[in-house]
Design a protein around this motif. Sequence first.
Motif, PDB file in Angstrom:
ATOM      1  N   GLU A  84      65.491  59.511  57.337  1.00  0.00           N
ATOM      2  CA  GLU A  84      64.082  59.666  57.717  1.00  0.00           C
ATOM      3  C   GLU A  84      63.872  61.069  58.270  1.00  0.00           C
ATOM      4  O   GLU A  84      64.792  61.674  58.824  1.00  0.00           O
ATOM      5  CB  GLU A  84      63.695  58.659  58.796  1.00  0.00           C
ATOM      6  CG  GLU A  84      63.670  57.227  58.331  1.00  0.00           C
ATOM      7  CD  GLU A  84      62.448  56.875  57.505  1.00  0.00           C
ATOM      8  OE1 GLU A  84      61.459  57.641  57.507  1.00  0.00           O
ATOM      9  OE2 GLU A  84      62.490  55.827  56.851  1.00  0.00           O
ATOM     10  N   THR A  85      62.658  61.572  58.131  1.00  0.00           N
ATOM     11  CA  THR A  85      62.269  62.856  58.704  1.00  0.00           C
ATOM     12  C   THR A  85      61.201  62.598  59.751  1.00  0.00           C
ATOM     13  O   THR A  85      60.248  61.874  59.502  1.00  0.00           O
ATOM     14  CB  THR A  85      61.719  63.805  57.624  1.00  0.00           C
ATOM     15  OG1 THR A  85      62.701  63.960  56.601  1.00  0.00           O
ATOM     16  CG2 THR A  85      61.396  65.166  58.212  1.00  0.00           C
ATOM     17  N   ILE A  86      61.391  63.185  60.936  1.00  0.00           N
ATOM     18  CA  ILE A  86      60.434  63.022  62.022  1.00  0.00           C
ATOM     19  C   ILE A  86      59.982  64.397  62.514  1.00  0.00           C
ATOM     20  O   ILE A  86      60.659  65.397  62.303  1.00  0.00           O
ATOM     21  CB  ILE A  86      61.007  62.209  63.194  1.00  0.00           C
ATOM     22  CG1 ILE A  86      62.251  62.894  63.773  1.00  0.00           C
ATOM     23  CG2 ILE A  86      61.327  60.795  62.773  1.00  0.00           C
ATOM     24  CD1 ILE A  86      62.758  62.258  65.053  1.00  0.00           C
ATOM     25  N   VAL A  87      58.832  64.415  63.171  1.00  0.00           N
ATOM     26  CA  VAL A  87      58.293  65.642  63.760  1.00  0.00           C
ATOM     27  C   VAL A  87      58.428  65.535  65.272  1.00  0.00           C
ATOM     28  O   VAL A  87      57.988  64.557  65.873  1.00  0.00           O
ATOM     29  CB  VAL A  87      56.811  65.825  63.366  1.00  0.00           C
ATOM     30  CG1 VAL A  87      56.232  67.049  64.046  1.00  0.00           C
ATOM     31  CG2 VAL A  87      56.675  65.919  61.868  1.00  0.00           C
ATOM     32  N   SER A 122      55.045  70.876  67.064  1.00  0.00           N
ATOM     33  CA  SER A 122      54.187  71.454  66.029  1.00  0.00           C
ATOM     34  C   SER A 122      54.981  72.166  64.940  1.00  0.00           C
ATOM     35  O   SER A 122      54.518  72.264  63.807  1.00  0.00           O
ATOM     36  CB  SER A 122      53.186  72.419  66.660  1.00  0.00           C
ATOM     37  OG  SER A 122      53.867  73.489  67.279  1.00  0.00           O
ATOM     38  N   SER A 176      60.987  69.803  63.004  1.00  0.00           N
ATOM     39  CA  SER A 176      61.217  68.506  62.368  1.00  0.00           C
ATOM     40  C   SER A 176      62.715  68.269  62.302  1.00  0.00           C
ATOM     41  O   SER A 176      63.511  69.208  62.292  1.00  0.00           O
ATOM     42  CB  SER A 176      60.586  68.446  60.980  1.00  0.00           C
ATOM     43  OG  SER A 176      61.144  69.420  60.140  1.00  0.00           O
ATOM     44  N   GLN A 236      65.769  65.651  60.410  1.00  0.00           N
ATOM     45  CA  GLN A 236      66.080  64.665  59.388  1.00  0.00           C
ATOM     46  C   GLN A 236      67.415  64.041  59.744  1.00  0.00           C
ATOM     47  O   GLN A 236      68.390  64.738  60.003  1.00  0.00           O
ATOM     48  CB  GLN A 236      66.144  65.327  58.022  1.00  0.00           C
ATOM     49  CG  GLN A 236      66.212  64.361  56.881  1.00  0.00           C
ATOM     50  CD  GLN A 236      66.054  65.052  55.545  1.00  0.00           C
ATOM     51  OE1 GLN A 236      66.602  66.131  55.357  1.00  0.00           O
ATOM     52  NE2 GLN A 236      65.327  64.442  54.644  1.00  0.00           N
ATOM     53  N   ARG A 292      57.452  61.311  65.661  1.00  0.00           N
ATOM     54  CA  ARG A 292      56.529  60.717  64.702  1.00  0.00           C
ATOM     55  C   ARG A 292      57.072  60.904  63.290  1.00  0.00           C
ATOM     56  O   ARG A 292      57.574  61.983  62.962  1.00  0.00           O
ATOM     57  CB  ARG A 292      55.164  61.382  64.795  1.00  0.00           C
ATOM     58  CG  ARG A 292      54.511  61.196  66.125  1.00  0.00           C
ATOM     59  CD  ARG A 292      53.687  59.950  66.120  1.00  0.00           C
ATOM     60  NE  ARG A 292      53.151  59.705  67.461  1.00  0.00           N
ATOM     61  CZ  ARG A 292      52.889  58.521  67.922  1.00  0.00           C
ATOM     62  NH1 ARG A 292      53.103  57.461  67.196  1.00  0.00           N
ATOM     63  NH2 ARG A 292      52.421  58.371  69.137  1.00  0.00           N
ATOM     64  N   PRO A 293      56.956  59.888  62.434  1.00  0.00           N
ATOM     65  CA  PRO A 293      57.424  60.041  61.058  1.00  0.00           C
ATOM     66  C   PRO A 293      56.537  61.012  60.282  1.00  0.00           C
ATOM     67  O   PRO A 293      55.332  61.102  60.529  1.00  0.00           O
ATOM     68  CB  PRO A 293      57.314  58.629  60.475  1.00  0.00           C
ATOM     69  CG  PRO A 293      56.337  57.929  61.342  1.00  0.00           C
ATOM     70  CD  PRO A 293      56.433  58.548  62.691  1.00  0.00           C
ATOM     71  N   VAL A 294      57.144  61.733  59.343  1.00  0.00           N
ATOM     72  CA  VAL A 294      56.406  62.637  58.465  1.00  0.00           C
ATOM     73  C   VAL A 294      55.715  61.774  57.420  1.00  0.00           C
ATOM     74  O   VAL A 294      56.309  60.837  56.880  1.00  0.00           O
ATOM     75  CB  VAL A 294      57.356  63.648  57.804  1.00  0.00           C
ATOM     76  CG1 VAL A 294      56.658  64.435  56.734  1.00  0.00           C
ATOM     77  CG2 VAL A 294      57.958  64.556  58.853  1.00  0.00           C
ATOM     78  N   ASN A 295      54.457  62.094  57.105  1.00  0.00           N
ATOM     79  CA  ASN A 295      53.739  61.356  56.067  1.00  0.00           C
ATOM     80  C   ASN A 295      54.417  61.552  54.726  1.00  0.00           C
ATOM     81  O   ASN A 295      54.773  62.674  54.365  1.00  0.00           O
ATOM     82  CB  ASN A 295      52.281  61.826  55.975  1.00  0.00           C
ATOM     83  CG  ASN A 295      51.502  61.451  57.205  1.00  0.00           C
ATOM     84  OD1 ASN A 295      51.824  60.480  57.882  1.00  0.00           O
ATOM     85  ND2 ASN A 295      50.473  62.225  57.519  1.00  0.00           N
ATOM     86  N   LYS A 296      54.584  60.481  53.968  1.00  0.00           N
ATOM     87  CA  LYS A 296      55.226  60.547  52.662  1.00  0.00           C
ATOM     88  C   LYS A 296      54.220  60.996  51.615  1.00  0.00           C
ATOM     89  O   LYS A 296      53.037  60.682  51.699  1.00  0.00           O
ATOM     90  CB  LYS A 296      55.804  59.195  52.293  1.00  0.00           C
ATOM     91  CG  LYS A 296      56.873  58.791  53.283  1.00  0.00           C
ATOM     92  CD  LYS A 296      57.646  57.604  52.817  1.00  0.00           C
ATOM     93  CE  LYS A 296      58.677  57.308  53.908  1.00  0.00           C
ATOM     94  NZ  LYS A 296      59.722  56.506  53.512  1.00  0.00           N
TER      95      LYS A 296
END
Length: 44
Positions: free
Chosen positions: A3-6, A9, A12, A14, A38-42
Motif C-alpha cells: 500500500e502507498t500512504i501519504v 504534503s 509518501s 510504500q 492516508r491512503p493514496v487514491n487509486k
Amino acid sequence: MIETIVLGSCVSVQGAFVARRPDGRIVVRVGDRLYEGRPVNKAA
C-alpha cells in the motif's frame, strides 16, 4: 499486499499493509518501522 500512504504534503511511503484504522488511515510496515497515514487514491 503493498500500500502507498501519504504522511504529509510531499511525503509518501510504500510498504506492507498492517492495519486499517476506523478513521480511514492505513498502517504500513517498512523494514522494522510502522507508518500511519492516508491512503493514496487509486487510478481509475
